[in-house]
Design a protein around this motif. Structure first.
Motif, PDB file in Angstrom:
ATOM      1  N   ARG A   6       0.836  -1.198   0.000  1.00  0.00           N
ATOM      2  CA  ARG A   6       0.000   0.000   0.000  1.00  0.00           C
ATOM      3  C   ARG A   6       0.879   1.260   0.000  1.00  0.00           C
ATOM      4  O   ARG A   6       1.877   1.324   0.722  1.00  0.00           O
ATOM      5  CB  ARG A   6      -0.919   0.016   1.214  1.00  0.00           C
ATOM      6  CG  ARG A   6      -1.985  -1.074   1.215  1.00  0.00           C
ATOM      7  CD  ARG A   6      -2.931  -0.886   2.377  1.00  0.00           C
ATOM      8  NE  ARG A   6      -3.918  -1.946   2.481  1.00  0.00           N
ATOM      9  CZ  ARG A   6      -5.101  -1.956   1.857  1.00  0.00           C
ATOM     10  NH1 ARG A   6      -5.411  -0.943   1.063  1.00  0.00           N
ATOM     11  NH2 ARG A   6      -5.944  -2.950   2.040  1.00  0.00           N
ATOM     12  N   GLU A   7       0.486   2.241  -0.774  1.00  0.00           N
ATOM     13  CA  GLU A   7       1.205   3.504  -0.822  1.00  0.00           C
ATOM     14  C   GLU A   7       1.013   4.262   0.492  1.00  0.00           C
ATOM     15  O   GLU A   7      -0.073   4.251   1.075  1.00  0.00           O
ATOM     16  CB  GLU A   7       0.691   4.352  -1.986  1.00  0.00           C
ATOM     17  CG  GLU A   7       1.495   5.611  -2.248  1.00  0.00           C
ATOM     18  CD  GLU A   7       0.955   6.411  -3.415  1.00  0.00           C
ATOM     19  OE1 GLU A   7       1.719   7.216  -3.962  1.00  0.00           O
ATOM     20  OE2 GLU A   7      -0.220   6.236  -3.769  1.00  0.00           O
ATOM     21  N   VAL A   8       2.072   4.909   0.946  1.00  0.00           N
ATOM     22  CA  VAL A   8       2.023   5.727   2.156  1.00  0.00           C
ATOM     23  C   VAL A   8       2.221   7.185   1.726  1.00  0.00           C
ATOM     24  O   VAL A   8       3.293   7.554   1.246  1.00  0.00           O
ATOM     25  CB  VAL A   8       3.098   5.305   3.172  1.00  0.00           C
ATOM     26  CG1 VAL A   8       2.971   6.124   4.458  1.00  0.00           C
ATOM     27  CG2 VAL A   8       3.001   3.811   3.478  1.00  0.00           C
ATOM     28  N   VAL A   9       1.184   7.992   1.893  1.00  0.00           N
ATOM     29  CA  VAL A   9       1.157   9.348   1.359  1.00  0.00           C
ATOM     30  C   VAL A   9       1.175  10.367   2.489  1.00  0.00           C
ATOM     31  O   VAL A   9       0.461  10.215   3.485  1.00  0.00           O
ATOM     32  CB  VAL A   9      -0.102   9.563   0.489  1.00  0.00           C
ATOM     33  CG1 VAL A   9      -0.184  10.992  -0.025  1.00  0.00           C
ATOM     34  CG2 VAL A   9      -0.116   8.583  -0.675  1.00  0.00           C
ATOM     35  N   VAL A  10       1.984  11.395   2.331  1.00  0.00           N
ATOM     36  CA  VAL A  10       1.978  12.540   3.246  1.00  0.00           C
ATOM     37  C   VAL A  10       1.038  13.593   2.692  1.00  0.00           C
ATOM     38  O   VAL A  10       1.145  13.993   1.534  1.00  0.00           O
ATOM     39  CB  VAL A  10       3.392  13.121   3.423  1.00  0.00           C
ATOM     40  CG1 VAL A  10       3.347  14.373   4.297  1.00  0.00           C
ATOM     41  CG2 VAL A  10       4.322  12.093   4.035  1.00  0.00           C
ATOM     42  N   ASP A  11       0.114  14.042   3.510  1.00  0.00           N
ATOM     43  CA  ASP A  11      -0.893  15.012   3.084  1.00  0.00           C
ATOM     44  C   ASP A  11      -0.943  16.144   4.122  1.00  0.00           C
ATOM     45  O   ASP A  11      -0.399  16.010   5.223  1.00  0.00           O
ATOM     46  CB  ASP A  11      -2.250  14.313   2.990  1.00  0.00           C
ATOM     47  CG  ASP A  11      -3.251  15.057   2.119  1.00  0.00           C
ATOM     48  OD1 ASP A  11      -2.950  16.189   1.711  1.00  0.00           O
ATOM     49  OD2 ASP A  11      -4.326  14.497   1.858  1.00  0.00           O
ATOM     50  N   PHE A  12      -1.568  17.247   3.757  1.00  0.00           N
ATOM     51  CA  PHE A  12      -1.801  18.348   4.689  1.00  0.00           C
ATOM     52  C   PHE A  12      -3.264  18.735   4.587  1.00  0.00           C
ATOM     53  O   PHE A  12      -3.794  18.919   3.490  1.00  0.00           O
ATOM     54  CB  PHE A  12      -0.881  19.536   4.376  1.00  0.00           C
ATOM     55  CG  PHE A  12       0.565  19.246   4.679  1.00  0.00           C
ATOM     56  CD1 PHE A  12       1.103  19.576   5.911  1.00  0.00           C
ATOM     57  CD2 PHE A  12       1.372  18.612   3.747  1.00  0.00           C
ATOM     58  CE1 PHE A  12       2.432  19.281   6.205  1.00  0.00           C
ATOM     59  CE2 PHE A  12       2.697  18.317   4.027  1.00  0.00           C
ATOM     60  CZ  PHE A  12       3.228  18.656   5.260  1.00  0.00           C
ATOM     61  N   MET A  13      -3.926  18.840   5.740  1.00  0.00           N
ATOM     62  CA  MET A  13      -5.365  19.061   5.774  1.00  0.00           C
ATOM     63  C   MET A  13      -5.705  20.177   6.749  1.00  0.00           C
ATOM     64  O   MET A  13      -5.201  20.206   7.877  1.00  0.00           O
ATOM     65  CB  MET A  13      -6.066  17.767   6.200  1.00  0.00           C
ATOM     66  CG  MET A  13      -7.576  17.836   6.203  1.00  0.00           C
ATOM     67  SD  MET A  13      -8.315  16.246   6.698  1.00  0.00           S
ATOM     68  CE  MET A  13      -7.781  15.205   5.337  1.00  0.00           C
ATOM     69  N   GLY A  14      -6.539  21.096   6.303  1.00  0.00           N
ATOM     70  CA  GLY A  14      -6.984  22.178   7.176  1.00  0.00           C
ATOM     71  C   GLY A  14      -7.707  21.644   8.398  1.00  0.00           C
ATOM     72  O   GLY A  14      -8.391  20.612   8.340  1.00  0.00           O
ATOM     73  N   ARG A  15      -7.561  22.341   9.519  1.00  0.00           N
ATOM     74  CA  ARG A  15      -8.124  21.842  10.784  1.00  0.00           C
ATOM     75  C   ARG A  15      -9.646  21.726  10.722  1.00  0.00           C
ATOM     76  O   ARG A  15     -10.228  20.772  11.250  1.00  0.00           O
ATOM     77  CB  ARG A  15      -7.704  22.773  11.929  1.00  0.00           C
ATOM     78  CG  ARG A  15      -7.922  22.181  13.321  1.00  0.00           C
ATOM     79  CD  ARG A  15      -7.077  20.923  13.489  1.00  0.00           C
ATOM     80  NE  ARG A  15      -7.333  20.253  14.739  1.00  0.00           N
ATOM     81  CZ  ARG A  15      -6.465  20.220  15.767  1.00  0.00           C
ATOM     82  NH1 ARG A  15      -5.297  20.795  15.653  1.00  0.00           N
ATOM     83  NH2 ARG A  15      -6.750  19.595  16.873  1.00  0.00           N
ATOM     84  N   SER A  16     -10.319  22.666  10.055  1.00  0.00           N
ATOM     85  CA  SER A  16     -11.771  22.606   9.969  1.00  0.00           C
ATOM     86  C   SER A  16     -12.218  21.381   9.184  1.00  0.00           C
ATOM     87  O   SER A  16     -13.207  20.724   9.532  1.00  0.00           O
ATOM     88  CB  SER A  16     -12.325  23.882   9.331  1.00  0.00           C
ATOM     89  OG  SER A  16     -11.779  24.074   8.035  1.00  0.00           O
ATOM     90  N   GLU A  17     -11.477  21.040   8.112  1.00  0.00           N
ATOM     91  CA  GLU A  17     -11.783  19.834   7.340  1.00  0.00           C
ATOM     92  C   GLU A  17     -11.493  18.589   8.161  1.00  0.00           C
ATOM     93  O   GLU A  17     -12.267  17.622   8.155  1.00  0.00           O
ATOM     94  CB  GLU A  17     -10.971  19.817   6.046  1.00  0.00           C
ATOM     95  CG  GLU A  17     -11.239  18.615   5.169  1.00  0.00           C
ATOM     96  CD  GLU A  17     -10.344  18.557   3.937  1.00  0.00           C
ATOM     97  OE1 GLU A  17     -10.452  17.571   3.179  1.00  0.00           O
ATOM     98  OE2 GLU A  17      -9.536  19.495   3.745  1.00  0.00           O
ATOM     99  N   ALA A  18     -10.370  18.603   8.882  1.00  0.00           N
ATOM    100  CA  ALA A  18      -9.998  17.443   9.691  1.00  0.00           C
ATOM    101  C   ALA A  18     -11.020  17.176  10.787  1.00  0.00           C
ATOM    102  O   ALA A  18     -11.284  16.021  11.135  1.00  0.00           O
ATOM    103  CB  ALA A  18      -8.614  17.665  10.302  1.00  0.00           C
ATOM    104  N   ASP A  19     -11.618  18.235  11.323  1.00  0.00           N
ATOM    105  CA  ASP A  19     -12.592  18.068  12.398  1.00  0.00           C
ATOM    106  C   ASP A  19     -13.831  17.302  11.957  1.00  0.00           C
ATOM    107  O   ASP A  19     -14.580  16.770  12.786  1.00  0.00           O
ATOM    108  CB  ASP A  19     -13.008  19.437  12.945  1.00  0.00           C
ATOM    109  CG  ASP A  19     -11.926  20.075  13.797  1.00  0.00           C
ATOM    110  OD1 ASP A  19     -10.997  19.352  14.217  1.00  0.00           O
ATOM    111  OD2 ASP A  19     -11.987  21.299  14.029  1.00  0.00           O
TER     112      ASP A  19
END
Length: 256
Positions: free
Chosen positions: A174-187
């Motif tokens: 499985r691919e292991v991906v680094v991502d960045f997500m806004g806190r409001s979206e993460a919530d």
């Protein structure tokens, strides 16, 4: 770059990408930088940018070497403190402010920690898939680690099943991906923060997210390999009860 999926992922914050090289490229083994600050009392320096991971989330800090014109020394400790990443040195006289340095990571140790950390995420994903429960604690060192879960019971048989499932996921590459997500979206995703207590300060925005595609996706600041296949084989070396609703699973990375 050591970050698969980067071309499709949201860009990391510019200051993070320029100063915390480990956060965007776990495979970066060396770098150059300028000394930003010197603490002679504790024999440590802060750098304008660094590939040394400062520790956190159960993953130990990196070790390695700094070299500069007229000197070199071992980096014996790295921590985040007061908004800076400090590097403890075994030099009698650390380099001064503004001095250009070259940093070298102890790659064999770092890569083993990357494999170990990814193995623990696979374990977390397997338990989440089967039980939908969060992690209550964990720790690691190069080649071995443990996670605690609020399971009702624990047994050797469960450990054997978990070991089999972990190695199945490794074999799936499985691919292991680094991502960045806004806190409001993460919530909006309650499964994104897989600790029983949300210990990530609200001011950290966006969140850095590690996604083992199709298995496990969670906020995490550590370093990882780019595919589960790179972990090697994993053995569950112990299962134990640490009290009511707190069961421990230990593992070791045995090859790679």
């Amino acid at each position: 770059m050591g970050v698969p999926g980067e071309k499709n992922a949201p860009r990391p914050p510019k200051d993070l990408a320029e100063s915390e090289l480990f956060a965007v490229d776990a495979y970066r083994r060396s770098f150059d930088s300028a000394v930003l600050d010197v603490d002679r009392e504790q024999n440590r320096v802060a750098l304008a940018r660094t590939a040394f991971y400062p520790g956190g989330g159960g993953q130990p800090h990196d070790l390695g070497e700094l070299r500069w014109d007229g000197g070199s020394c071992q980096v014996t400790k790295v921590t985040r403190e007061g908004g800076q990443i400090w590097h403890w040195l075994d030099a009698a006289e650390p380099p001064g402010n503004g001095v250009e340095v070259f940093g070298d990571i102890d790659w064999q140790r770092r890569h083993l920690l990357m494999r170990t950390h990814t193995a623990l995420h696979i374990l977390c994903g397997v338990i989440w898939t089967e039980y939908q429960i969060a992690v209550t604690g964990g720790n690691m060192e190069p080649g071995k680690g443990r996670l605690d879960f609020p399971l009702e019971g624990i047994s050797t048989e469960l450990g054997q099943r978990v070991e089999r499932r972990i190695n199945e996921e490794i074999d799936r590459a499985r691919e292991v991906v680094v991502d960045f997500m806004g806190r409001s979206e993460a919530d909006l995703d309650p499964a994104l923060i897989r600790t029983a207590a949300n210990l990530i300060p609200r001011e950290i925005d966006p969140l850095r997210v590690i996604d083992i595609v199709g298995l496990d996706k969670q906020a995490d600041g550590g370093t990882h390999v780019t595919s589960t296949a790179d972990v090697g084989r994993v053995a569950v070396t112990g299962t134990s009860s640490k009290g009511k609703g707190n069961k421990r699973i230990r593992l070791e990375v045995t090859s790679g």
